[in-house]
Design a protein around this motif. Structure first.
Motif, PDB file in Angstrom:
ATOM      1  N   ASP A  45       0.824  -1.212   0.000  1.00  0.00           N
ATOM      2  CA  ASP A  45       0.000   0.000   0.000  1.00  0.00           C
ATOM      3  C   ASP A  45       0.861   1.266   0.000  1.00  0.00           C
ATOM      4  O   ASP A  45       0.482   2.270  -0.603  1.00  0.00           O
ATOM      5  CB  ASP A  45      -0.941   0.009   1.194  1.00  0.00           C
ATOM      6  CG  ASP A  45      -1.957  -1.125   1.144  1.00  0.00           C
ATOM      7  OD1 ASP A  45      -2.103  -1.757   0.072  1.00  0.00           O
ATOM      8  OD2 ASP A  45      -2.600  -1.384   2.181  1.00  0.00           O
ATOM      9  N   ASP A  52      -5.659   6.934  -4.767  1.00  0.00           N
ATOM     10  CA  ASP A  52      -6.768   6.888  -3.818  1.00  0.00           C
ATOM     11  C   ASP A  52      -6.466   5.786  -2.802  1.00  0.00           C
ATOM     12  O   ASP A  52      -6.103   4.675  -3.189  1.00  0.00           O
ATOM     13  CB  ASP A  52      -8.057   6.581  -4.586  1.00  0.00           C
ATOM     14  CG  ASP A  52      -9.301   6.565  -3.702  1.00  0.00           C
ATOM     15  OD1 ASP A  52      -9.176   6.380  -2.484  1.00  0.00           O
ATOM     16  OD2 ASP A  52     -10.393   6.733  -4.260  1.00  0.00           O
ATOM     17  N   ARG A  54      -8.190   3.750  -1.241  1.00  0.00           N
ATOM     18  CA  ARG A  54      -9.008   2.544  -1.353  1.00  0.00           C
ATOM     19  C   ARG A  54      -8.514   1.604  -2.440  1.00  0.00           C
ATOM     20  O   ARG A  54      -8.826   0.419  -2.434  1.00  0.00           O
ATOM     21  CB  ARG A  54     -10.462   2.907  -1.685  1.00  0.00           C
ATOM     22  CG  ARG A  54     -11.123   3.820  -0.707  1.00  0.00           C
ATOM     23  CD  ARG A  54     -12.501   4.275  -1.206  1.00  0.00           C
ATOM     24  NE  ARG A  54     -12.394   4.952  -2.496  1.00  0.00           N
ATOM     25  CZ  ARG A  54     -13.246   4.778  -3.507  1.00  0.00           C
ATOM     26  NH1 ARG A  54     -14.255   3.965  -3.385  1.00  0.00           N
ATOM     27  NH2 ARG A  54     -13.092   5.437  -4.640  1.00  0.00           N
ATOM     28  N   ALA A  58      -7.880  -2.710  -2.532  1.00  0.00           N
ATOM     29  CA  ALA A  58      -8.857  -3.402  -3.382  1.00  0.00           C
ATOM     30  C   ALA A  58      -8.159  -4.277  -4.416  1.00  0.00           C
ATOM     31  O   ALA A  58      -8.572  -5.411  -4.660  1.00  0.00           O
ATOM     32  CB  ALA A  58      -9.768  -2.388  -4.066  1.00  0.00           C
ATOM     33  N   LEU A 101     -14.858  -0.578  -6.559  1.00  0.00           N
ATOM     34  CA  LEU A 101     -14.520   0.741  -6.018  1.00  0.00           C
ATOM     35  C   LEU A 101     -15.562   1.795  -6.365  1.00  0.00           C
ATOM     36  O   LEU A 101     -15.899   2.636  -5.540  1.00  0.00           O
ATOM     37  CB  LEU A 101     -13.147   1.174  -6.533  1.00  0.00           C
ATOM     38  CG  LEU A 101     -11.969   0.371  -6.004  1.00  0.00           C
ATOM     39  CD1 LEU A 101     -10.715   0.716  -6.773  1.00  0.00           C
ATOM     40  CD2 LEU A 101     -11.772   0.635  -4.522  1.00  0.00           C
ATOM     41  N   ASP A 126      -7.090   3.374 -10.274  1.00  0.00           N
ATOM     42  CA  ASP A 126      -7.091   4.719  -9.697  1.00  0.00           C
ATOM     43  C   ASP A 126      -7.568   5.742 -10.720  1.00  0.00           C
ATOM     44  O   ASP A 126      -8.384   6.617 -10.405  1.00  0.00           O
ATOM     45  CB  ASP A 126      -5.699   5.090  -9.192  1.00  0.00           C
ATOM     46  CG  ASP A 126      -5.677   6.439  -8.503  1.00  0.00           C
ATOM     47  OD1 ASP A 126      -6.474   6.643  -7.553  1.00  0.00           O
ATOM     48  OD2 ASP A 126      -4.867   7.298  -8.913  1.00  0.00           O
ATOM     49  N   CYS A 129     -11.387   5.420 -11.240  1.00  0.00           N
ATOM     50  CA  CYS A 129     -12.201   5.846 -10.117  1.00  0.00           C
ATOM     51  C   CYS A 129     -12.155   7.362  -9.897  1.00  0.00           C
ATOM     52  O   CYS A 129     -13.073   7.933  -9.340  1.00  0.00           O
ATOM     53  CB  CYS A 129     -11.766   5.134  -8.841  1.00  0.00           C
ATOM     54  SG  CYS A 129     -12.145   3.385  -8.899  1.00  0.00           S
TER      55      CYS A 129
END
Length: 131
Positions: A45, A52, A54, A58, A101, A126, A129
């Motif tokens: 991460d 983003d 999230r 994901a 997402l 990313d 989204c």
């Protein structure tokens, strides 16, 4: 050599070859687990802090079934060569991640570009989204 001896010899070669291929695969998985023992989900991460928050978890969750138990994906893992996914599976995976997402992000008929590795999958998700 009679016909049955040829069949027995070829069958033996086939079985030995199959055992050798399986053994090398098991060794490769054990090696990957040993090398990646220090690599954590937080490390994965952290590579994508510009995305983003999230998206990286994901994608990590979406590709986890393709890895062994306790193995965390790395950004440089190729989707075709390392994970053995074909183009259709990669498109399905990318579409599924984006739909999880943001259900409204992917309209029907949109073409997913060629995604070479896990990092490209994160960047694609990313971009979709945030668009």
């Amino acid at each position: 050599m009679t016909g049955w001896q040829k069949v027995a010899a070829l069958t033996t070669l086939y079985v030995v070859g199959l055992l050798w291929v399986n053994w090398t695969m098991v060794r490769r998985v054990r090696h990957a687990r040993a090398v990646r023992a220090a690599w954590t989900a937080e490390d994965f991460d952290a590579v994508f802090t510009d995305c983003d928050p999230r998206v990286a978890p994901a994608v990590r969750a979406a590709v986890a079934p393709f890895y062994g138990e306790g193995v965390v994906p790395r950004p440089e893992d190729t989707l075709k060569r390392f994970l053995k996914l074909d183009s259709g599976e990669i498109e399905d995976l990318a579409t599924e991640v984006v739909r999880r997402l943001d259900p409204g992000a992917i309209a029907g008929g949109r073409v997913v570009p060629a995604l070479p590795d896990v990092a490209a999958l994160v960047r694609y998700a990313d971009a979709q989204c945030s668009a």
